[in-house]
Write an enzyme that holds these catalytic residues in place. Structure first.
Site, PDB file in Angstrom:
ATOM      1  N   SER A 142       7.950  39.519  -2.968  1.00  0.00           N
ATOM      2  CA  SER A 142       9.000  38.858  -3.741  1.00  0.00           C
ATOM      3  C   SER A 142       9.100  39.521  -5.107  1.00  0.00           C
ATOM      4  O   SER A 142       8.140  40.151  -5.579  1.00  0.00           O
ATOM      5  CB  SER A 142       8.656  37.376  -3.921  1.00  0.00           C
ATOM      6  OG  SER A 142       9.499  36.760  -4.872  1.00  0.00           O
ATOM      7  N   TYR A 155       2.638  30.432  -5.830  1.00  0.00           N
ATOM      8  CA  TYR A 155       3.563  31.398  -5.228  1.00  0.00           C
ATOM      9  C   TYR A 155       3.455  32.768  -5.899  1.00  0.00           C
ATOM     10  O   TYR A 155       3.348  33.801  -5.225  1.00  0.00           O
ATOM     11  CB  TYR A 155       4.987  30.864  -5.332  1.00  0.00           C
ATOM     12  CG  TYR A 155       6.002  31.667  -4.555  1.00  0.00           C
ATOM     13  CD1 TYR A 155       6.085  31.568  -3.168  1.00  0.00           C
ATOM     14  CD2 TYR A 155       6.893  32.514  -5.198  1.00  0.00           C
ATOM     15  CE1 TYR A 155       7.019  32.303  -2.450  1.00  0.00           C
ATOM     16  CE2 TYR A 155       7.829  33.237  -4.498  1.00  0.00           C
ATOM     17  CZ  TYR A 155       7.887  33.140  -3.123  1.00  0.00           C
ATOM     18  OH  TYR A 155       8.820  33.862  -2.423  1.00  0.00           O
TER      19      TYR A 155
END
Length: 255
Positions: A142, A155
């Site tokens: 990401s 995350y």
């Protein structure tokens, strides 16, 4: 150009928008698919909707990627069905929550790292013995792997760790002719991202979607289909001399 005729591609997080977009695109290029997700009925429903009818060359399997026994069984079933593995797209993920460090739930932190990092490790560990020279592994990282944002402890940490795992694995497998890369999407217009933006918006006190769009030079979220195109490139022989690379597909957000 991106011919995957007869190649066996394993996709985790298959029921999600990115997993299914990649499944459709790879299948259009001739790939046979093993789709893995936690919820088999949900996966079969999504596959049915995506393909019209689930093709014979698409195998749907239930597995928790953080559970070693389940991963081993899913890989064994795939190899039994198709005979080997040519592409692993390790895409399963969860977000966790957004909270200050003193309030962040330890069990949520552990769960997110288990799915992203342990999951990618286990999938690679059990898939690699069935992969030959010319095979490809792709992780979903990401733009979060290049950032640090308040309260996004699990995350962001997981995505940084996943990039490190990719780089180690790429060095380990290069002599065997197996490439390992990762894609780093920016915000995508899907349900997963909306949950992220709802949580972040509550933390920062403003609309999370607008907040992200202002940070993206292209001024919009990406689509699952656009990210899937990057997966196809890394899965195919068109990226035959590319390994250990984090491919940014983020609309310029990381620049």
């Amino acid at each position: 150009m991106f011919n995957l005729e007869g190649k066996v591609c394993v996709i985790t997080g298959g029921a999600g928008s990115l997993g299914m977009a990649a499944a459709r695109l790879l299948h259009e290029q001739g790939a046979r698919l093993a789709l893995i997700d936690l919820d088999l009925p949900a996966l079969e429903t999504v596959a049915q909707a995506a393909f019209g009818a689930v093709p014979a060359e698409v195998l749907c399997l239930a597995a928790d990627v953080s559970d070693e026994t389940q991963v081993r069984a899913a890989i064994a079933r795939t190899v039994e069905h198709f005979g080997g593995i040519d592409v692993l797209f390790s895409n399963a993920g969860n977000f966790g929550t957004v909270a200050p460090i003193d309030d962040y739930p330890t069990e949520v932190f552990d769960s997110v790292l288990a799915v992203h990092v342990r999951g990618a490790f286990l999938m690679s560990k059990y898939a690699v013995p069935h992969m030959a020279k010319g095979s490809s592994i792709v992780f979903t990282s990401s733009v979060a792997a290049t950032r640090g944002d308040p309260g996004v402890y699990a995350y962001i940490t997981a995505k940084h760790a996943l990039t490190g795992l990719m780089r180690v694995l790429s060095k380990d497998l290069a002599p065997r002719g197996i490439r390992v890369n990762a894609i780093a999407p920016g915000p995508i217009g899907n349900d997963f991202q909306q949950r992220v933006e709802d949580g972040l918006g509550a933390e920062i006190g403003r609309d999370g979607t607008e907040f992200f769009n202002e940070m993206i030079p292209m001024g919009r979220h990406g689509t699952a289909q656009e990210i899937a195109a990057s997966v196809l490139y890394l899965a195919s022989a068109q990226s035959g001399f590319t390994t250990g690379h984090l491919l940014m597909a983020d609309g310029g957000m990381s620049v």
